[in-house]
Design a protein around this motif. Structure first.
Motif, PDB file in Angstrom:
ATOM      1  N   ASN A 126      -3.660   7.800  -1.165  1.00  0.00           N
ATOM      2  CA  ASN A 126      -3.906   6.565  -0.426  1.00  0.00           C
ATOM      3  C   ASN A 126      -5.132   5.868  -1.000  1.00  0.00           C
ATOM      4  O   ASN A 126      -5.709   6.315  -1.977  1.00  0.00           O
ATOM      5  CB  ASN A 126      -4.035   6.841   1.087  1.00  0.00           C
ATOM      6  CG  ASN A 126      -5.190   7.746   1.438  1.00  0.00           C
ATOM      7  OD1 ASN A 126      -6.121   7.930   0.647  1.00  0.00           O
ATOM      8  ND2 ASN A 126      -5.131   8.323   2.628  1.00  0.00           N
ATOM      9  N   SER A 127      -5.541   4.777  -0.394  1.00  0.00           N
ATOM     10  CA  SER A 127      -6.612   3.951  -0.951  1.00  0.00           C
ATOM     11  C   SER A 127      -7.954   4.674  -0.993  1.00  0.00           C
ATOM     12  O   SER A 127      -8.833   4.303  -1.751  1.00  0.00           O
ATOM     13  CB  SER A 127      -6.740   2.652  -0.157  1.00  0.00           C
ATOM     14  OG  SER A 127      -7.050   2.949   1.190  1.00  0.00           O
ATOM     15  N   LYS A 179       0.843  -1.192   0.000  1.00  0.00           N
ATOM     16  CA  LYS A 179       0.000   0.000   0.000  1.00  0.00           C
ATOM     17  C   LYS A 179       0.882   1.247   0.000  1.00  0.00           C
ATOM     18  O   LYS A 179       0.605   2.224  -0.696  1.00  0.00           O
ATOM     19  CB  LYS A 179      -0.911  -0.008   1.231  1.00  0.00           C
ATOM     20  CG  LYS A 179      -2.189   0.755   1.047  1.00  0.00           C
ATOM     21  CD  LYS A 179      -2.940   0.803   2.358  1.00  0.00           C
ATOM     22  CE  LYS A 179      -4.022  -0.224   2.379  1.00  0.00           C
ATOM     23  NZ  LYS A 179      -4.867  -0.103   3.563  1.00  0.00           N
TER      24      LYS A 179
END
Length: 191
Positions: free
Chosen positions: A71-72, A61
């Motif tokens: 980020n996600s 990640k």
């Protein structure tokens, strides 16, 4: 004189056997008060499986975020990360005697975004003194992991457990590998 000594020795042997039998009856009476059923709840550190999987997920990640700058969740703010790391389990044991028990438990194990939920059957062996015992356990069952589409087989070994054991309840701490908490503490109620 010999007859009197022989008679006293025979009488002493008969009395000794009678008292020894009464002692065994008292011992058997203590067994009746033994509680066979136990329910427990424990919490602790995450397992080795979720610890390793969570670290690899975090590494990939991080590589993805550094390459893409996000980020996600789609934002560039890294303070919104979910960093929970714990293991919780609850279960039931049936002890056939003071030493051997069978049971089962449900375990929730989380490290960052990786979660394992498992249901396992468990065999336990315990030994020690009246109020302080050591125990070991082996368990196996099925687990659902984050991102998996079907359940997987999972097992666990409690290689050292320490228990303060009383008539109605006990408190314990144990160390396990690989699928439940590395170190966890808990309490149980016996009935």
């Amino acid at each position: 004189m010999k007859k009197i000594l022989i008679a006293l020795m025979l009488l002493g042997a008969i009395c000794a056997n009678t008292f020894a039998q009464e002692y065994d009856v008292v011992d058997a009476g203590e067994e009746i008060n033994f509680k066979h059923n136990e329910v427990y709840l424990a919490a602790g550190m995450p397992s080795f499986v979720s610890l390793y999987a969570g670290m690899f997920i975090a590494i990939f990640k991080g590589i993805g975020e550094s390459a893409g700058g996000q980020n996600s969740s789609g934002s560039s703010d890294s303070s919104s990360k979910n960093t929970a790391a714990f293991s919780i389990n609850g279960g039931y044991n049936y002890y056939f005697n003071k030493y051997v028990g069978l049971g089962g438990f449900v375990n929730l194990d989380k490290f960052d975004d990786f979660t394992i939920t498992s249901i396992q059957a468990k065999a336990t062996v315990q030994y020690g003194w009246e109020h302080f015992k050591f125990y070991q356990a082996v368990s196996g069952g099925i687990a659902m992991m984050s991102g998996a589409e079907k359940p997987n087989f999972i097992f666990d070994v409690t290689y050292l457990g320490l228990k303060l054991d009383f008539e109605q309840w006990n408190v314990f701490v144990d160390a396990s590998i690989p699928s439940t908490g590395i170190i966890k503490a808990g309490a149980s109620f016996k009935f």
